[in-house]
Design a protein around this motif. Sequence first.
Motif, mmCIF file in Angstrom:
data_model
loop_
_atom_site.group_PDB
_atom_site.id
_atom_site.type_symbol
_atom_site.label_atom_id
_atom_site.label_comp_id
_atom_site.label_asym_id
_atom_site.label_seq_id
_atom_site.Cartn_x
_atom_site.Cartn_y
_atom_site.Cartn_z
ATOM 1 N N ALA A 71 -17.594 63.682 26.626
ATOM 2 C CA ALA A 71 -18.553 63.538 25.522
ATOM 3 C C ALA A 71 -18.545 64.759 24.611
ATOM 4 C CB ALA A 71 -19.955 63.290 26.069
ATOM 5 N N HIS A 72 -18.403 65.932 25.213
ATOM 6 C CA HIS A 72 -18.377 67.187 24.451
ATOM 7 C C HIS A 72 -17.131 67.968 24.884
ATOM 8 C CE1 HIS A 72 -22.547 66.548 23.077
ATOM 9 N NE2 HIS A 72 -22.787 66.137 24.315
ATOM 10 N N TRP A 73 -16.065 67.825 24.116
ATOM 11 C CA TRP A 73 -14.760 68.365 24.510
ATOM 12 C C TRP A 73 -14.797 69.870 24.728
ATOM 13 C CZ3 TRP A 73 -10.704 65.501 20.942
ATOM 14 C CH2 TRP A 73 -10.743 64.136 21.258
ATOM 15 N N PHE A 74 -15.571 70.590 23.915
ATOM 16 C CA PHE A 74 -15.653 72.048 24.028
ATOM 17 C C PHE A 74 -16.986 72.492 24.617
ATOM 18 C CE2 PHE A 74 -12.397 73.155 20.463
ATOM 19 C CZ PHE A 74 -11.412 72.504 21.201
ATOM 20 N N GLY A 75 -17.750 71.565 25.181
ATOM 21 C CA GLY A 75 -19.029 71.891 25.779
ATOM 22 C C GLY A 75 -20.143 72.007 24.748
ATOM 23 N N THR A 76 -21.288 72.489 25.192
ATOM 24 C CA THR A 76 -22.435 72.681 24.303
ATOM 25 C C THR A 76 -22.949 74.110 24.448
ATOM 26 O OG1 THR A 76 -24.010 71.924 25.985
ATOM 27 C CG2 THR A 76 -23.091 70.253 24.514
ATOM 28 N N ASP A 77 -23.799 74.510 23.496
ATOM 29 C CA ASP A 77 -24.299 75.885 23.509
ATOM 30 C C ASP A 77 -25.686 75.959 24.124
ATOM 31 O OD1 ASP A 77 -25.965 74.848 21.590
ATOM 32 O OD2 ASP A 77 -25.116 75.993 19.924
ATOM 33 N N GLU A 78 -26.371 77.084 23.888
ATOM 34 C CA GLU A 78 -27.660 77.325 24.542
ATOM 35 C C GLU A 78 -28.760 76.392 24.044
ATOM 36 O OE1 GLU A 78 -28.194 79.396 20.680
ATOM 37 O OE2 GLU A 78 -26.545 78.909 22.034
ATOM 38 N N LEU A 79 -28.532 75.697 22.922
ATOM 39 C CA LEU A 79 -29.512 74.744 22.403
ATOM 40 C C LEU A 79 -29.034 73.308 22.540
ATOM 41 C CD1 LEU A 79 -30.690 76.583 19.154
ATOM 42 C CD2 LEU A 79 -31.805 76.525 21.396
ATOM 43 N N GLY A 80 -27.924 73.115 23.234
ATOM 44 C CA GLY A 80 -27.393 71.773 23.423
ATOM 45 C C GLY A 80 -26.581 71.266 22.253
ATOM 46 N N ARG A 81 -26.220 72.139 21.310
ATOM 47 C CA ARG A 81 -25.413 71.721 20.166
ATOM 48 C C ARG A 81 -23.935 71.663 20.557
ATOM 49 N NH1 ARG A 81 -28.011 76.273 16.303
ATOM 50 N NH2 ARG A 81 -27.199 77.451 18.083
ATOM 51 N N ASP A 82 -23.230 70.693 19.987
ATOM 52 C CA ASP A 82 -21.818 70.498 20.315
ATOM 53 C C ASP A 82 -20.982 71.644 19.763
ATOM 54 O OD1 ASP A 82 -19.618 68.705 21.290
ATOM 55 O OD2 ASP A 82 -19.068 68.783 19.175
ATOM 56 N N VAL A 83 -20.258 72.346 20.638
ATOM 57 C CA VAL A 83 -19.473 73.512 20.233
ATOM 58 C C VAL A 83 -18.327 73.102 19.320
ATOM 59 C CG1 VAL A 83 -17.972 75.367 21.061
ATOM 60 C CG2 VAL A 83 -20.104 74.843 22.264
ATOM 61 N N LEU A 84 -17.670 71.982 19.607
ATOM 62 C CA LEU A 84 -16.561 71.531 18.769
ATOM 63 C C LEU A 84 -17.031 71.269 17.336
ATOM 64 C CD1 LEU A 84 -13.677 70.580 18.273
ATOM 65 C CD2 LEU A 84 -14.334 68.335 19.190
ATOM 66 N N SER A 85 -18.155 70.596 17.181
ATOM 67 C CA SER A 85 -18.678 70.306 15.842
ATOM 68 C C SER A 85 -19.016 71.591 15.099
ATOM 69 C CB SER A 85 -19.919 69.417 15.939
ATOM 70 O OG SER A 85 -19.616 68.185 16.555
ATOM 71 N N ARG A 86 -19.595 72.545 15.808
ATOM 72 C CA ARG A 86 -19.945 73.809 15.171
ATOM 73 C C ARG A 86 -18.685 74.600 14.801
ATOM 74 N NH1 ARG A 86 -24.885 75.465 14.979
ATOM 75 N NH2 ARG A 86 -24.412 77.691 15.162
ATOM 76 N N MET A 87 -17.652 74.495 15.616
ATOM 77 C CA MET A 87 -16.404 75.172 15.273
ATOM 78 C C MET A 87 -15.757 74.554 14.038
ATOM 79 S SD MET A 87 -14.537 76.021 18.877
ATOM 80 C CE MET A 87 -13.038 76.331 17.947
ATOM 81 N N ILE A 88 -15.796 73.235 13.955
ATOM 82 C CA ILE A 88 -15.202 72.561 12.789
ATOM 83 C C ILE A 88 -15.939 72.955 11.519
ATOM 84 C CG2 ILE A 88 -14.875 70.309 11.707
ATOM 85 C CD1 ILE A 88 -14.310 69.167 14.493
ATOM 86 N N TRP A 89 -17.256 72.947 11.553
ATOM 87 C CA TRP A 89 -18.023 73.365 10.386
ATOM 88 C C TRP A 89 -17.903 74.874 10.151
ATOM 89 C CZ3 TRP A 89 -20.388 70.715 6.552
ATOM 90 C CH2 TRP A 89 -20.542 69.335 6.731
ATOM 91 N N GLY A 90 -17.778 75.635 11.238
ATOM 92 C CA GLY A 90 -17.615 77.076 11.093
ATOM 93 C C GLY A 90 -16.320 77.451 10.409
ATOM 94 N N ALA A 91 -15.308 76.581 10.501
ATOM 95 C CA ALA A 91 -14.048 76.840 9.798
ATOM 96 C C ALA A 91 -14.281 76.950 8.297
ATOM 97 C CB ALA A 91 -13.041 75.735 10.102
ATOM 98 N N ARG A 92 -15.239 76.192 7.794
ATOM 99 C CA ARG A 92 -15.551 76.267 6.361
ATOM 100 C C ARG A 92 -16.056 77.652 5.983
ATOM 101 N NH1 ARG A 92 -18.378 71.016 3.549
ATOM 102 N NH2 ARG A 92 -16.492 69.731 3.508
#
Length: 292
Positions: A71-92
């Motif tokens: 469900a979460h390929w890169f896991g989640t963070d301390e607030l339960g947010r998807d790490v992969l999604s944050r990395m993709i947006w962080g690329a911007r």
Amino acid sequence: MATLPVTDAAVEKLPRRRRRGLAKFMKNRAAVAGALIVVFVVVIALLAPWLAPYDPIQASFMTVRKAPDAAHWFGTDELGRDVLSRMIWGARASLLAGVVSVGIAVVVGVPLGLLAGYFGRLVDGVISRIADALLSIPFLILAIALAAFLGPSLTNAMIAIGVSAMPRFVRLTRGQALSVKAEDYVEGARAIGLDDFRIIVRYILPNVLPPIIVQASLTVAMAIIAEASLSFLGLGQLPPAPSWGSMLNTAKDFVDQAPWMSIFPGIAIFLAVLGFNLLGDGLRDALDPREL
């Protein structure tokens, strides 16, 4: 005044040099690999809204620090947010910081370098001394100081990084302009009465662009690291907006419990910086006039 005939060979010389440069670049496997990495990062950043599987700022306390799974390929963070999604947006944020910062450095530094190299004397003395004073301060220290003065935000971080990188382009452009302005075709342009502005734009600038392009590609990598450092220190992208540097800042408190929070953003920064460095090295070899 007699004019020299323009031969077909002279007209085709530049295109031939470009073709040889492109062929040399394509033969450099490391440079091609770097270009592919850069293209991949750019595509990820541009298509972030469609590629991210989850909302990057949506917290879920049912999945706090969840290890990577289907469900979460890169896991989640301390607030339960998807790490992969944050990395993709962080690329911007990282790519935007790199490109915009270098754009600021080029737009400010290249004209100053052209003025210093072409006119010399007092103009050169003033511009060169200012550039030397800024270069005497380590790049990252200057960027941190400027970002702290301007206040924490991605925009201010980009301005701070751009101003810190600007002296490098001033020095590079000045040196190239000093070399080019002594060429015979520049003296010929003066002899037929062209004004300084036309000489700089038509004859000096096109001949100093190749090393500037190379320096810009290498500086983007440096700017990405600088943005990550500023975000890590809380001087760049502000939460909850994702950034690779701010993700590392959060992950430092959970290295033992959730190592994936720091591993994946670190790998992303490493690959992006590696890609731009390989691309810059390849462009340096391909655009070397001594080998074209």
